[in-house]
Design a protein around this motif. Structure first.
Motif, short mmCIF file in Angstrom:
data_model
loop_
_atom_site.label_atom_id
_atom_site.label_comp_id
_atom_site.label_asym_id
_atom_site.label_seq_id
_atom_site.Cartn_x
_atom_site.Cartn_y
_atom_site.Cartn_z
N THR A 175 0.84 -1.19 0.00
CA THR A 175 0.00 0.00 0.00
C THR A 175 0.88 1.24 0.00
N GLY A 176 1.96 1.17 0.74
CA GLY A 176 2.85 2.32 0.80
C GLY A 176 3.32 2.69 -0.59
N ILE A 177 3.51 1.69 -1.39
CA ILE A 177 4.07 1.95 -2.70
C ILE A 177 2.99 2.33 -3.69
N ASP A 178 1.76 2.02 -3.31
CA ASP A 178 0.67 2.41 -4.19
C ASP A 178 0.75 3.88 -4.54
N ILE A 179 1.23 4.63 -3.57
CA ILE A 179 1.28 6.08 -3.77
C ILE A 179 2.18 6.39 -4.97
N THR A 180 3.14 5.50 -5.21
CA THR A 180 4.06 5.79 -6.29
C THR A 180 3.40 5.71 -7.65
N LYS A 181 2.12 5.37 -7.64
CA LYS A 181 1.45 5.31 -8.93
C LYS A 181 1.27 6.69 -9.54
N VAL A 182 1.48 7.71 -8.71
CA VAL A 182 1.45 9.07 -9.25
C VAL A 182 2.55 9.15 -10.30
N HIS A 183 2.17 9.18 -11.52
CA HIS A 183 3.19 9.11 -12.55
C HIS A 183 3.36 10.43 -13.28
N ASP A 184 4.56 10.64 -13.72
CA ASP A 184 4.80 11.84 -14.50
C ASP A 184 4.56 11.53 -15.97
N ASP A 185 4.47 12.60 -16.72
CA ASP A 185 4.16 12.42 -18.13
C ASP A 185 5.24 11.59 -18.83
N ASP A 186 6.47 11.79 -18.37
CA ASP A 186 7.57 11.05 -18.99
C ASP A 186 7.33 9.55 -18.91
N HIS A 187 6.59 9.18 -17.90
CA HIS A 187 6.41 7.75 -17.68
C HIS A 187 5.31 7.16 -18.53
N ALA A 188 4.51 8.03 -19.09
CA ALA A 188 3.28 7.56 -19.73
C ALA A 188 3.55 6.45 -20.74
N HIS A 189 4.65 6.61 -21.47
CA HIS A 189 4.92 5.63 -22.50
C HIS A 189 5.39 4.30 -21.92
N ASP A 215 13.48 -1.77 -8.13
CA ASP A 215 13.53 -0.35 -7.77
C ASP A 215 14.12 -0.21 -6.37
N HIS A 216 15.14 0.62 -6.23
CA HIS A 216 15.85 0.71 -4.95
C HIS A 216 14.93 1.14 -3.82
N LYS A 217 13.90 1.93 -4.13
CA LYS A 217 13.01 2.42 -3.07
C LYS A 217 12.12 1.30 -2.54
N VAL A 218 11.68 0.45 -3.46
CA VAL A 218 10.86 -0.68 -3.03
C VAL A 218 11.72 -1.66 -2.23
N ILE A 219 12.93 -1.89 -2.72
CA ILE A 219 13.82 -2.82 -2.01
C ILE A 219 14.13 -2.28 -0.61
N ALA A 220 14.34 -0.97 -0.52
CA ALA A 220 14.60 -0.38 0.80
C ALA A 220 13.43 -0.64 1.73
N LYS A 221 12.21 -0.47 1.22
CA LYS A 221 11.04 -0.69 2.08
C LYS A 221 10.92 -2.17 2.45
N GLN A 222 11.29 -3.04 1.52
CA GLN A 222 11.27 -4.47 1.84
C GLN A 222 12.24 -4.76 2.99
N GLY A 228 8.91 8.64 -8.34
CA GLY A 228 8.53 7.46 -9.12
C GLY A 228 9.75 6.69 -9.56
N HIS A 229 9.53 5.75 -10.44
CA HIS A 229 10.65 4.98 -10.96
C HIS A 229 11.57 5.92 -11.72
N GLY A 230 12.87 5.93 -11.38
CA GLY A 230 13.79 6.87 -12.00
C GLY A 230 14.00 8.12 -11.18
#
Lengths: 627, 377
Positions: A6-20, A35-42, A559-561
């Protein structure tokens, strides 16, 4: 793991760059994530899980120590066969608890939970990188750790119990299944688990080092690195050099146990039988173990000190005092950490001449450590301090570091160690300086970077109460243990009723137990705050602490990146707080000197000339934007 | 002890009350809307600052109070020569270290209080001061040098070779008790041993082909040592690691299977003397294990009895030798030593007590018995 997802759900906020970008499947995104952020949370959630088990165990054996022979029947559903008919704890299981408490807290909580969480989370964010150098290795690192944890967890439930020879598992006790039940299957599982854990550490360490060296953003020279990154970097080097030695120690122990070799065994008569092994040396194992074991102390502590440096500077609204001295002391401590291991072995029977050498080297460590303590204190001086929970835990850490560090000077003295070795004085010393101090670093880090991890704030008041309860609790638990240590109470005793000289201090021991339970319960305040805030916490702003480092230039939830668009360039060191003349009391690293003529120091005006060069480079972002 | 509990409970209670009071205050402040702090300043900032001062005050009281209460339960002054030297060194070092302990902790908490957030104040930009840094690098270095030097001198003396007149006693650790072996009622030289000779009776593996072994005797409940002259403990372990710890003598050394270790010291207070001194007629010196060794680790107690030379000698001469206890082991004595061994058998109690021990080559090596090679020769 649901909270994690759930914590990571927030990361769904995506930027336009990610759209593709193609959506990753659930498994690739939250479970086998690169993704280093997800691994950190794990790492963090796994660390929290293990800390509850590890601390829970300490409460159980503290009950036995505070109230010898206490009836624990109410815990029979958990402890089962390890209680006798009258509800008393089995002495073998007492040793198993002590052993598992040490192993879990040192390796799974303070090494993986602290270093794994924050190295993974902060290195790319603070140096300005899209991710770790190898996301795949990073993922492997977590999952090796996870499997190590599963193996260790299984060992808790087997018939003969988990490993029980103390967290150092000295042979021959740990090598001979006939010496104690815990040296049977439990010990085998311990060794397998540790081997997997070491693999995990090495994969992680290689990644941290490579990332710090190669993926720093434009302008992020080594002398502009935040002290957190310096600490993680040096810690990773320490781990990379020392963990393989533990691996070899474990491997030789496996050989001795399974294949009849005699690396550690010699002239043993046990259970009515003289074993054929001759020529081995238990001391060899101790040398190998402590060659990791001592750096391990700093592997645990240095990241905490790095985190503290960052938090104290931010919340004092002052530059960290003596930035270069801080780096030098981290390097100095790390270097010395490799050449002091035998101070754990002054009375092991090794040549006394070595004792002299190691005493000398050990006491040198006090010098860089003292420098650090003084520098933290001076950073507070004439600051404008904000007592966020992170700041409180950082101040607490410095206090514990000083208090516990000073008794290390006593124990590092080989002559004084004769009496104090393996007494509660040692227990008090390392729990304060390494256990509690590092745990405080972990708490400080979680409180401070929680907004960046989950996009929400933790409750401040609850955090402050958590701090005071823990700080007072830790001192109440461990300070009195010095007294029992001075009175000669040996460690790892099931009960103190067998000797006349340990008949005293019964109410002190009861008191310590009560304080330990109090401190343990206080941690649930943190757990509640942590999990509640992931879902319901106040929404965080982009830079809630008005901090200078790069991670606060990312979106509220990166987000990712990490950065949409280009990674920002860095023009200054991370500690420009309360600079005279500046409009605000902080200047982020991304602000060029050319924009702050009012606050530039003379030598900084010269740096304006090289800003163009910094902007021109883009070596480290292979993608030019978030992918 | 009651004081400790009382004091600490007090500290505990007061701080709890403070925290709760603070919490209520915060809640009140929020409700009445009087809070004027800027958004970036955490709630209850000044309360936390004040708590640092309270914490300082109560910890000073706590540290001093508990120390005074705990002191009476510390070990009495060491009953060995090197032990008292270590005690002095320990308390001297503690005294030296108490200074940074108090000063740094005090400054840390005081600065936290004094430099708490104040609206309008700007922190001092003070990134470095080389002079200051050099000073506080040099001072710990000098203090450390002093401590290292005193520690090293003590360590070298304590771990030096034992004097030639030392009384040599062997102590063997096993799961879960200690066994001591004495050089014997006559020759006072320890014979060889070999771990392969260990059995239910011959617990330490006495090698009866060595002439010196013939009059050796063992004891697994108490160790007698003479006061006023050096005692050399030859330490070994039978199964797993153990560690000899005589807290009142400040003696500790690991017992390692396959690697004999040693520790020498000069006990100088007999059991009777210390009983009188402490006013406790039941006091006994004790020997404990301090290296985790299994289930019974916490209960490897052995009584230590320190006697003056005369009564020690008397006690030694009254002991039953190993052969006396287990005469069937005569079979293991080689033929050329049988006649000698006969006098240590129970059938021959009138044998002269002071038969001179012949000097043989085996004797030299057997008496030393150092090094792993001694037992596997």
């Amino acid at each position: 793991m649901s909270s994690l997802e759930t914590g990571i759900d927030i990361t769904k906020v995506h930027d336009d760059d990610h759209a593709h970008h193609e959506e990753l499947s659930f498994w690739r995104k939250y479970v086998f994530s690169e993704d280093h952020k997800v691994i950190a949370k794990q790492y963090l959630i796994t660390g929290i899980f293990w800390s509850i088990i590890g601390l829970g165990m300490s409460v159980i054996f503290r009950l036995q120590l505070g109230f010898p022979g206490i009836d624990m029947s109410w815990m029979r559903p958990i402890l089962g066969q390890w209680l006798d008919e009258t509800g008393k704890l089995d002495p073998n299981f007492y040793l198993a608890l002590v052993t598992m408490h040490g192993t879990i807290m040192v390796f799974f909580v303070l090494t993986a939970g602290l270093s794994g969480t924050f190295s993974n989370f902060l290195i790319p964010l603070q140096i300005g990188a899209r991710d770790m150098a190898s996301g795949f290795l990073n993922m492997l690192s977590y999952w090796f750790f996870f499997i190590a944890g599963v193996v260790m967890f299984i060992s808790l439930f087997i018939q003969t119990g988990p490993a029980s020879g103390g967290w150092v598992v000295y042979p021959p006790l740990s090598a001979l299944p006939q010496a104690m039940p815990g040296s049977g299957l439990g010990m085998s599982l311990w060794l397998v688990s540790m081997a997997l854990f070491i693999v995990s550490q090495l994969l992680g360490g290689i990644n941290y080092i490579t990332t710090v060296i190669n993926l720093r953003t434009r302008g992020m020279s080594f002398n502009r690195l935040p002290l957190t990154i310096w600490a993680f970097f040096i810690t990773a080097i320490l781990g990379l050099i020392s963990f393989p030695v533990l691996f070899s120690a474990a491997l030789l122990l496996i050989f001795d146990r399974q294949f009849g070799t005699s690396f550690y065994l010699s002239e043993i008569y046990i259970n009515g039988e003289a074993l054929p092994n001759v020529g081995g040396s238990p001391i060899l194992y101790q040398h190998l173990f402590w060659f990791l074991g001592h750096p391990e102390v700093y592997i645990v502590l240095l990241p905490a000190l790095g985190i503290t440096s960052e938090i104290i500077a931010t919340n004092s609204r002052k530059p960290i005092f003596g930035y270069r001295a801080m780096i030098a002391s981290i390097i100095g401590i790390a270097f010395l950490a490799f050449i002091v291991w035998a101070h754990h072995m002054f009375v092991s029977g090794m040549n006394p001449f070595l004792g002299s050498v190691f005493m000398f080297l050990t006491l040198i460590i006090a010098v860089p450590s003292a420098v650090k303590a003084f520098n933290y204190t001076t950073t507070l001086w004439r600051g404008n301090i904000r007592f966020t929970p992170a700041m409180l835990f950082s101040i607490g850490l410095v206090s514990l570091f000083v208090t516990g560090g000073l008794t290390g000077i006593i124990l590092g003295n080989s002559a004084l160690d004769i009496q104090l070795h393996d007494t509660y004085f040692v227990v008090a010393h390392f729990h304060i300086v390494m256990g509690a101090a590092s745990a405080f670093g972990l708490f400080a880090g979680v409180y401070h970077w929680f907004p960046k991890m989950f996009g929400r704030m933790m409750n401040t008041t609850m955090g402050q109460i958590h701090f005071w309860a823990t700080f007072i609790g830790v001192y109440l638990v461990f300070f009195p243990l010095h007294y029992t240590g001075i009175a000669g109470f040996p460690r790892r005793y099931y009960t103190f009723t067998s000797y006349e000289f340990t008949k005293s201090f019964t109410d002190l021991n009861a008191f310590v137990t009560i304080a330990a339970i109090f401190t343990f319960i206080a941690q649930f305040l943190f757990l509640y705050n942590f999990f509640y805030s992931i879902f319901k916490g106040k929404k965080a702003s982009k830079n809630p602490w008005q901090s200078n480092t790069l991670e606060w230039t990312t979106p509220v939830v990166p987000g990712h990146g990490n950065w949409p668009g280009e990674i920002p360039a860095v023009y200054r060191w991370p500690y420009d707080y309360s600079k005279p003349g500046a409009k605000e009391d902080f200047i982020p690293q991304t602000v060029p000197h050319s924009q702050t003529p009012e606050s530039n120091l003379p030598h900084e005006n010269e740096e304006i000339a090289i800003e163009k060069d910094i902007e021109a480079q883009n070596f480290n972002d292979q993608f030019r934007n978030a992918h | 002890m009651v004081y400790i509990i009382g004091l600490l409970t007090l500290v505990f209670l007061v701080l709890t009350v403070m925290v709760i009071a603070r919490l209520r205050n915060v809640v009140k402040g929020v409700n009445s809307g009087t809070e004027t702090r800027p958004e970036n300043i955490p709630s209850g900032n000044s309360w936390n600052a004040n708590l640092f001062i309270l914490f300082t005050i109560f910890s000073i009281i706590g540290v001093i109070g508990t120390y005074i209460a705990a002191e009476e339960d510390f070990l009495p002054a060491a009953s060995s020569v090197h032990g008292r030297r270590l005690d002095d060194l320990f308390w001297f070092s503690m005294g030296v270290l108490a200074i940074p302990f108090l000063v740094v902790n005090f400054l840390l908490f005081y600065f936290s209080y004094k430099y708490q957030y104040k609206p309008g104040r700007i922190a001092t930009y003070y990134p470095e001061n080389h002079k200051l840094e050099i000073i506080w690098t040099a001072i710990p270095a000098i203090v450390m040098a002093l401590l290292v030097f005193t520690g090293w001198r003590a360590w070298s003396d304590i771990t030096s070779e034992a004097p030639a007149d030392a009384e040599v006693i062997e102590i063997v650790g096993k799961q879960f008790n200690w066994i001591v072996r004495y050089g014997g009622v006559d020759d006072n030289r320890l014979g060889n041993y070999n771990y392969k000779l260990i059995d239910a009776q011959n617990e330490v593996g006495i090698d009866l082909t060595d002439e010196n072994s013939l009059d050796d005797f063992t004891n697994n409940t108490e160790i007698h040592i003479p006061a006023g002259r050096p005692v050399l403990l030859k330490i070994r372990a039978r199964d797993v690691l153990h560690s000899v710890f005589i807290p009142h003598m400040r003696v500790k050394m690991d017992a390692v299977p396959g690697m004999p270790t040693k520790f020498w010291f000069v006990p100088d207070k007999t059991t009777n003397e210390i009983r009188a001194e402490l006013g406790d007629p039941n006091f006994d010196y004790e020997l404990a294990c301090t290296e985790i060794c299994g289930r019974g680790h916490f209960a490897m107690r052995m009584r230590v009895i320190v006697e003056d030379e005369a009564s020690y000698r008397k006690w030694v001469s009254e002991q039953k030798t190993f052969l006396q206890t287990y005469p069937e082991y005569l079979a293991k004595v080689p033929d050329n030593l049988k006649s000698k061994a006969m006098k240590y058998l129970p059938e021959n109690p009138t044998a002269p007590a002071t038969a001179p021990a012949d000097s043989t080559t085996a004797q030299e090596a057997g008496a030393v018995g150092v090094g792993a090679s001694a037992s596997v020769r």
